[in-house]
Design a protein around this motif. Structure first.
Motif, short mmCIF file in Angstrom:
data_model
loop_
_atom_site.label_atom_id
_atom_site.label_comp_id
_atom_site.label_asym_id
_atom_site.label_seq_id
_atom_site.Cartn_x
_atom_site.Cartn_y
_atom_site.Cartn_z
N ARG A 19 0.83 -1.20 0.00
CA ARG A 19 0.00 0.00 0.00
C ARG A 19 0.87 1.26 0.00
O ARG A 19 0.61 2.20 -0.75
CB ARG A 19 -0.92 0.01 1.22
N THR A 20 1.90 1.27 0.82
CA THR A 20 2.81 2.42 0.89
C THR A 20 3.49 2.64 -0.46
O THR A 20 3.59 3.77 -0.94
CB THR A 20 3.85 2.22 2.01
N CYS A 21 3.95 1.56 -1.06
CA CYS A 21 4.61 1.66 -2.38
C CYS A 21 3.63 2.14 -3.45
O CYS A 21 4.00 2.93 -4.33
CB CYS A 21 5.21 0.32 -2.78
N ALA A 22 2.39 1.67 -3.40
CA ALA A 22 1.40 2.08 -4.41
C ALA A 22 1.10 3.57 -4.30
O ALA A 22 1.01 4.26 -5.32
CB ALA A 22 0.12 1.27 -4.25
N ILE A 23 0.98 4.07 -3.08
CA ILE A 23 0.72 5.50 -2.89
C ILE A 23 1.90 6.32 -3.42
O ILE A 23 1.71 7.34 -4.09
CB ILE A 23 0.44 5.81 -1.41
N ALA A 24 3.11 5.86 -3.17
CA ALA A 24 4.32 6.58 -3.61
C ALA A 24 4.68 6.27 -5.06
O ALA A 24 5.58 6.90 -5.61
CB ALA A 24 5.49 6.19 -2.71
N GLN A 25 3.99 5.31 -5.65
CA GLN A 25 4.32 4.82 -7.00
C GLN A 25 5.80 4.44 -7.07
O GLN A 25 6.52 4.79 -8.00
CB GLN A 25 3.92 5.83 -8.08
N TRP A 67 -0.01 3.27 -13.30
CA TRP A 67 0.50 4.44 -12.59
C TRP A 67 0.74 5.60 -13.55
O TRP A 67 0.75 6.75 -13.13
CB TRP A 67 1.78 4.11 -11.86
N ASN A 68 0.92 5.32 -14.82
CA ASN A 68 1.09 6.38 -15.82
C ASN A 68 -0.25 6.94 -16.30
O ASN A 68 -0.28 7.83 -17.13
CB ASN A 68 1.91 5.88 -17.00
N GLY A 69 -1.35 6.40 -15.78
CA GLY A 69 -2.68 6.86 -16.16
C GLY A 69 -3.18 7.96 -15.25
O GLY A 69 -2.42 8.54 -14.46
N PRO A 70 -4.48 8.24 -15.32
CA PRO A 70 -5.04 9.38 -14.58
C PRO A 70 -5.27 9.15 -13.09
O PRO A 70 -5.48 10.09 -12.35
CB PRO A 70 -6.38 9.62 -15.29
N ILE A 71 -5.21 7.90 -12.62
CA ILE A 71 -5.56 7.59 -11.24
C ILE A 71 -4.33 7.60 -10.34
O ILE A 71 -3.31 7.01 -10.67
CB ILE A 71 -6.27 6.23 -11.15
N LYS A 72 -4.46 8.28 -9.20
CA LYS A 72 -3.42 8.31 -8.18
C LYS A 72 -4.04 7.89 -6.85
O LYS A 72 -5.04 8.46 -6.41
CB LYS A 72 -2.82 9.72 -8.03
N TYR A 73 -3.46 6.87 -6.21
CA TYR A 73 -3.94 6.42 -4.90
C TYR A 73 -3.38 7.33 -3.82
O TYR A 73 -2.22 7.73 -3.86
CB TYR A 73 -3.50 4.99 -4.62
N GLU A 74 -4.23 7.65 -2.83
CA GLU A 74 -3.82 8.52 -1.74
C GLU A 74 -3.91 7.85 -0.38
O GLU A 74 -3.15 8.16 0.53
CB GLU A 74 -4.65 9.80 -1.77
N ARG A 75 -4.86 6.92 -0.21
CA ARG A 75 -4.96 6.22 1.07
C ARG A 75 -5.84 4.99 0.92
O ARG A 75 -6.66 4.90 0.01
CB ARG A 75 -5.51 7.12 2.17
N TYR A 76 -5.60 4.07 1.81
CA TYR A 76 -6.37 2.83 1.88
C TYR A 76 -7.12 2.81 3.20
O TYR A 76 -6.57 3.18 4.23
CB TYR A 76 -5.44 1.62 1.83
N VAL A 77 -8.35 2.33 3.17
CA VAL A 77 -9.14 2.14 4.38
C VAL A 77 -9.57 0.69 4.43
O VAL A 77 -10.21 0.19 3.49
CB VAL A 77 -10.36 3.07 4.42
N THR A 78 -9.19 0.02 5.49
CA THR A 78 -9.58 -1.37 5.68
C THR A 78 -10.96 -1.40 6.32
O THR A 78 -11.16 -0.85 7.40
CB THR A 78 -8.56 -2.10 6.58
#
Length: 160
Positions: A19-25, A67-78
């Motif tokens: 999750r941390t890596c996905a947010i930071a890409q 990750w090169n597209g329009p969507i950027k992840y900012e946080r995950y909620v379990t």
């Protein structure tokens, strides 16, 4: 930093890192988390999205292209997280929040089944709301969603 997972052993720790890596890409950090022979499945994939990826290279190519597209992840909620009979496998109901340069704020609900081995992801099954992804990318208008759902059901069931 996404830290809302209950104690889930090694798989929970690996998921937190992912999750941390996905947010930071973070390409390098993400790649290290996947086993060479990882299997990543998307059972509810929409047309044009591979339902089954095998190997770290395939997963990373798919991940980085997204990750090169329009969507950027900012946080995950379990929402909920479960241990299974296999200590290397967890099930997590989560919402992914972020933004889309096309449509604005987004929430992508999903359920994942996540298996690790030796600190790496061995199998990742992602039941993601594919229509929410397409809407966030601006590829489906809200008025098209009902039609897309009906077409998907017909394609899966063979009903006319």
């Amino acid at each position: 930093m996404p830290t809302d997972l209950p104690p889930l052993g090694e798989p929970g720790k690996v998921l937190e890192k992912l999750r941390t890596c996905a947010i930071a890409q973070d390409v390098e950090g993400t790649a290290k988390l996947y086993a060479d022979d990882v299997v990543h499945d998307f059972p509810f994939a929409m047309p044009g999205v591979p339902p089954h990826l095998v190997g770290r290279d395939a997963v990373m190519e798919f991940t980085t292209s997204n990750w090169n597209g329009p969507i950027k992840y900012e946080r995950y909620v379990t929402i909920a997280a479960y241990l299974t009979d296999d200590p290397n496998t967890i099930i997590v109901h989560q919402d992914v929040y972020g933004s889309s340069s096309t449509t604005g704020e987004l929430c992508l609900p999903g359920l994942i089944v996540f298996t690790t081995e030796n600190g790496q992801i061995k199998r990742f099954t992602e039941f993601v709301d594919a229509l929410a992804v397409y809407k966030a990318m601006g590829q489906i208008k809200p008025s098209d969603v009902h039609q897309e759902q009906e077409e998907r059901i017909r394609s899966l069931t063979g009903l006319s």
